[in-house]
Design an enzyme around this catalytic site. Structure first.
Site, PDB file in Angstrom:
ATOM      1  N   LYS A 213       0.980  -0.854  -0.330  1.00 17.57           N
ATOM      2  CA  LYS A 213      -0.085  -0.376  -0.453  1.00 17.57           C
ATOM      3  C   LYS A 213       1.078   1.507  -0.440  1.00 17.57           C
ATOM      4  O   LYS A 213       1.983   1.422   0.245  1.00 17.57           O
ATOM      5  CB  LYS A 213      -0.858  -0.184   1.132  1.00 17.57           C
ATOM      6  CG  LYS A 213      -0.563  -0.262   2.394  1.00 17.57           C
ATOM      7  CD  LYS A 213      -0.530  -0.340   3.574  1.00 17.57           C
ATOM      8  CE  LYS A 213      -0.462  -0.386   5.042  1.00 17.57           C
ATOM      9  NZ  LYS A 213      -1.250  -0.691   6.267  1.00 17.57           N
TER      10      LYS A 213
ATOM     11  N   TYR B  38      17.776  29.497   9.076  1.00 14.74           N
ATOM     12  CA  TYR B  38      16.298  30.537   9.382  1.00 14.74           C
ATOM     13  C   TYR B  38      15.840  30.536  10.839  1.00 14.74           C
ATOM     14  O   TYR B  38      16.064  29.731  11.435  1.00 14.74           O
ATOM     15  CB  TYR B  38      14.705  29.730   8.872  1.00 14.74           C
ATOM     16  CG  TYR B  38      14.551  30.448   7.033  1.00 14.74           C
ATOM     17  CD1 TYR B  38      14.520  31.797   7.224  1.00 14.74           C
ATOM     18  CD2 TYR B  38      14.590  29.090   6.582  1.00 14.74           C
ATOM     19  CE1 TYR B  38      14.307  31.537   5.239  1.00 14.74           C
ATOM     20  CE2 TYR B  38      14.174  29.679   4.677  1.00 14.74           C
ATOM     21  CZ  TYR B  38      14.351  30.807   4.537  1.00 14.74           C
ATOM     22  OH  TYR B  38      14.741  31.094   3.448  1.00 14.74           O
TER      23      TYR B  38
END
Ligand SMILES: *Cc1c(COP(=O)(O)O)cnc(C)c1O
Length: 364
Positions: free
Chosen positions: A35, A256
């Site tokens: 899956k 950042y």
């Protein structure tokens, strides 16, 4: 030049891990769970290595069609069954076996017109409280299904919520057996954790097992056990290159938010991998990675397209050096995906499923 980032699927490792499953439950047949596009690896990329499985389990009908397009004629099981009536037509046409977990799916099947009766897997909710019939309603569902001309064969199924932890599977196994002991049909019980940790208990009670994550070389019960403890090999490597080098002095910050501050001179590498590649932004300073096979740490925040690493352990390397985000370096050093997942507060499953479409793949 393409951006220097690449995911590699390791075919030999997939076959090796499947063999580990067979060794743990030698009498059971094995659904390789594929899956979520084979846990992010790509169904077409894993198919050859896993074609010795007895069947494939998944839940997306489009993925089932892809398996048939690869000329897989063996069993395919839809783990969530059908969502609407026309899915049943596809099941008839492609010979898909499907889970029945609720009355609505029985209603739908009863109205389905088909020449070919279906093989269905009747799911019990034995305690997970996700999909399935409660134990006290299970036999009525079985009786209803058994009366339908659309049904050829009924198999019995449940799913464990705690096979990876201290609670274990005993209570759910008891609930399942109490209701099903005299019902005919094959049984399918176990996910990866149940196969590895409770193989002796479930092996003989499970005609079919349903391993997913173990096939992809990640430990279902990390950090109690590592993939190496279980004898598993990584099936996916995410690698990139260093595309910039900076020389920091004490007090310099990185990235950042200036979340990392150098406390002395420090060489850092800028790596062509960021959260838009599927690398988790929750990883911060200290997350392990390999540079030219040597273990080092990330510093600062992950940005969209880049992240930064401490080059102290590898003073000789710079631009173009190989960075292994997880998996196996070209020299053979391994960084388990489970360790990176832990640094991000998640599990290996999520990382491998989340590799972004912009990352190119190769199969080796
Ligand atoms: C995903 C899934 C599995 C496989 O689980 P792993 O933990 O990856 O082994 C087995 N059975 C069902 C019903 C599933 O949804």
């Amino acid at each position: 030049m393409p951006r220097p980032i690449l995911a590699t699927v390791h075919s030999a490792a997939l076959s090796h891990n499947l063999a580990r499953v067979r060794a743990a439950v030698p009498d059971a047949r094995v659904w390789a769970v594929v899956k979520a596009n084979a846990y992010g690896h790509g169904i077409e990329r894993v198919f050859d290595a896993l074609r010795s499985a007895d069947g494939f389990a998944l839940l997306d009908l489009a993925e089932a069609q892809r398996l048939r397009a690869l000329d897989w004629r063996g069993p395919i099981l839809l783990l969530e069954g059908c969502f609407e009536l026309r899915d049943l037509e596809l099941c008839s046409r492609l010979g898909l076996w499907h889970t029945i977990h609720c009355d609505e799916q029985i209603d739908m099947l009863a109205t389905h017109k088909t020449q070919v009766p279906h093989r269905v897997f009747l799911k019990m909710n034995s305690g997970m409280n996700r999909l399935g019939f409660a134990p006290e309603r299970y036999r009525a569902a079985w009786t209803r299904l058994n009366a339908l001309p659309q049904v050829e064969e009924i198999s019995l199924m449940t799913h464990f919520s705690d096979a990876d932890g201290p609670k274990g599977i005993a209570a759910q196994l008891r609930a399942f057996e109490a209701v099903t002991h005299d019902l005919p049909g094959e049984r399918t019980l176990s996910n990866s954790a149940a196969v590895l940790r409770h193989g002796a208990a479930v092996g003989e009670k499970s005609d079919w097992v349903r391993p997913g994550i173990v096939v992809y070389g990640s430990a279902p019960d990390f950090p109690e056990h590592s993939a190496a403890d279980w004898g598993l090999q990584p099936t996916m490597t995410l690698a990139a290159k260093i595309i910039g080098v900076q020389h920091l002095v004490a007090g310099d910050t990185v990235g950042y938010g200036s979340s990392f501050t150098a406390d002395g001179p420090l060489r850092i590498g800028v790596v062509a991998c960021g959260y838009a590649d599927g690398y988790p932004r929750h990883c911060t300073t200290g997350t392990p990675l390999l540079v030219n096979g040597a273990r080092t740490r990330m510093v600062g925040r992950v940005s969209m397209d880049m992240l930064t690493v401490d080059l102290t352990p590898v003073p000789e390397v710079g631009m173009g050096a190989e960075v292994t985000l997880w998996g196996r370096s070209s020299g053979g050093a391994v960084l388990p995906i489970d360790e990176v997942a832990q640094a991000a507060g998640t599990v290996g499953y999520e990382l491998m499923c989340a590799v972004a479409p912009r990352v190119p793949f190769q199969v080796e």
